[in-house]
Design a protein around this motif. Structure first.
Motif, PDB file in Angstrom:
ATOM      1  N   VAL A 107       3.583  67.206  37.341  1.00  0.00           N
ATOM      2  CA  VAL A 107       2.295  67.696  36.711  1.00  0.00           C
ATOM      3  C   VAL A 107       1.706  68.173  37.715  1.00  0.00           C
ATOM      4  CG1 VAL A 107       1.205  65.551  36.658  1.00  0.00           C
ATOM      5  CG2 VAL A 107       0.850  67.315  34.875  1.00  0.00           C
ATOM      6  N   CYS A 108       1.565  67.774  38.873  1.00  0.00           N
ATOM      7  CA  CYS A 108       0.823  68.244  40.029  1.00  0.00           C
ATOM      8  C   CYS A 108       1.292  69.296  40.808  1.00  0.00           C
ATOM      9  CB  CYS A 108       0.842  67.123  41.209  1.00  0.00           C
ATOM     10  SG  CYS A 108      -0.056  65.834  40.672  1.00  0.00           S
ATOM     11  N   CYS A 126      -4.666  65.294  42.104  1.00  0.00           N
ATOM     12  CA  CYS A 126      -3.890  65.408  41.095  1.00  0.00           C
ATOM     13  C   CYS A 126      -3.278  63.949  41.053  1.00  0.00           C
ATOM     14  CB  CYS A 126      -2.878  66.352  41.025  1.00  0.00           C
ATOM     15  SG  CYS A 126      -2.156  66.515  39.573  1.00  0.00           S
ATOM     16  N   ASP A 127      -3.186  63.420  39.703  1.00  0.00           N
ATOM     17  CA  ASP A 127      -2.546  62.222  39.285  1.00  0.00           C
ATOM     18  C   ASP A 127      -1.023  62.747  39.068  1.00  0.00           C
ATOM     19  OD1 ASP A 127      -1.472  59.886  38.283  1.00  0.00           O
ATOM     20  OD2 ASP A 127      -2.917  59.544  36.679  1.00  0.00           O
ATOM     21  N   VAL A 130       2.428  63.029  31.841  1.00  0.00           N
ATOM     22  CA  VAL A 130       1.788  63.249  30.746  1.00  0.00           C
ATOM     23  C   VAL A 130       2.397  62.471  29.592  1.00  0.00           C
ATOM     24  CG1 VAL A 130       0.813  64.733  28.894  1.00  0.00           C
ATOM     25  CG2 VAL A 130       1.050  65.583  31.418  1.00  0.00           C
ATOM     26  N   GLN A 156       3.069  71.184  30.528  1.00  0.00           N
ATOM     27  CA  GLN A 156       3.051  69.855  31.550  1.00  0.00           C
ATOM     28  C   GLN A 156       4.328  68.874  31.363  1.00  0.00           C
ATOM     29  OE1 GLN A 156      -0.582  67.757  32.023  1.00  0.00           O
ATOM     30  NE2 GLN A 156      -1.885  69.885  31.468  1.00  0.00           N
ATOM     31  N   GLN A 183      -8.831  69.024  32.655  1.00  0.00           N
ATOM     32  CA  GLN A 183      -7.662  68.423  33.318  1.00  0.00           C
ATOM     33  C   GLN A 183      -7.559  69.299  34.707  1.00  0.00           C
ATOM     34  OE1 GLN A 183      -4.264  69.051  30.781  1.00  0.00           O
ATOM     35  NE2 GLN A 183      -5.503  69.526  29.251  1.00  0.00           N
ATOM     36  N   GLN A 184      -8.298  70.004  35.018  1.00  0.00           N
ATOM     37  CA  GLN A 184      -8.097  71.164  36.230  1.00  0.00           C
ATOM     38  C   GLN A 184      -8.384  70.205  37.314  1.00  0.00           C
ATOM     39  OE1 GLN A 184     -10.481  74.168  36.263  1.00  0.00           O
ATOM     40  NE2 GLN A 184      -9.571  74.983  38.058  1.00  0.00           N
ATOM     41  N   ASN A 185      -7.288  70.169  38.315  1.00  0.00           N
ATOM     42  CA  ASN A 185      -7.694  69.651  39.647  1.00  0.00           C
ATOM     43  C   ASN A 185      -8.458  70.467  40.592  1.00  0.00           C
ATOM     44  OD1 ASN A 185      -6.727  67.918  41.737  1.00  0.00           O
ATOM     45  ND2 ASN A 185      -4.805  69.113  42.473  1.00  0.00           N
ATOM     46  N   ASN A 203      -1.129  71.388  36.050  1.00  0.00           N
ATOM     47  CA  ASN A 203      -1.892  70.396  35.370  1.00  0.00           C
ATOM     48  C   ASN A 203      -3.161  71.091  34.745  1.00  0.00           C
ATOM     49  OD1 ASN A 203      -2.817  71.444  37.865  1.00  0.00           O
ATOM     50  ND2 ASN A 203      -4.460  69.827  38.162  1.00  0.00           N
ATOM     51  N   GLN A 204      -3.122  72.378  34.838  1.00  0.00           N
ATOM     52  CA  GLN A 204      -4.131  73.392  34.170  1.00  0.00           C
ATOM     53  C   GLN A 204      -3.712  74.007  32.834  1.00  0.00           C
ATOM     54  OE1 GLN A 204      -4.532  76.160  37.497  1.00  0.00           O
ATOM     55  NE2 GLN A 204      -6.309  75.160  38.344  1.00  0.00           N
TER      56      GLN A 204
END
Length: 159
Positions: A77-78, A27-28, A32, A113, A19-21, A106-107
């Motif tokens: 989440v970003c 980042c989306d 979640v 999240q 999921q890592q940016n 996001n990590q």
């Protein structure tokens, strides 16, 4: 941090690696939408009820108590956030804690999240997470597989 702190943080980052940016992949910001299975939610609800915890149920399957809502813009989440936190098993055993620790949301595990964006900077929340929103069947140092986890989190700032 406690004796497992470093290993716990490495586990968080490795588990969330998919999921890592990165700088190449934006980042989306979509929230979640992972939901815990009904059996996990029922087990968590039994824990909440038997301990007479006045927690709010989230439709995604976790429970939470907001102790202080904070003020200002809530993270997404970003966001990268700085927190103080303590993680415990349902038997009260502390498996990790940290002060002034910064993370990209996001990590992190899905429960963070989903839960941290419920408060703003200066806010405080306790998250009660079923296994699917925590580490699932993957045991971590100090955390048995398929554990319900309790996190007390103070959101210091959104970085």
């Amino acid at each position: 941090m406690k004796k497992y702190g470093f290993a716990f943080l490495i586990g968080v980052l490795l588990l969330a690696g998919c999921q890592q940016n990165t700088d190449q992949t934006p980042c989306d910001p979509t929230p979640v939408s992972i939901k815990a299975p009904q059996a996990e939610v029922a087990t968590l609800k039994q824990y909440i009820d038997s301990n007479r915890i006045a927690a709010t149920a989230d439709e995604r399957g976790f429970y939470y108590v907001i102790h202080a809502p904070g003020a200002g813009a809530k993270p997404t989440v970003c966001s990268n956030v700085t927190v103080n936190y303590k993680g415990q098993l349902t038997n009260g055993e502390e498996f990790d804690s940290g002060n002034q620790v910064s993370f990209g949301l996001n990590q992190l595990i899905f429960g963070w999240q989903e839960g941290i964006p419920l408060i703003a900077p200066g806010g405080s929340i306790t998250l009660y997470l079923p296994p699917t929103l925590a580490y699932g069947a993957q045991a971590q140092p100090g955390i048995p597989a398929n554990s319900i986890l309790v996190f007390k989190i103070d959101l210091i700032r959104v970085n």
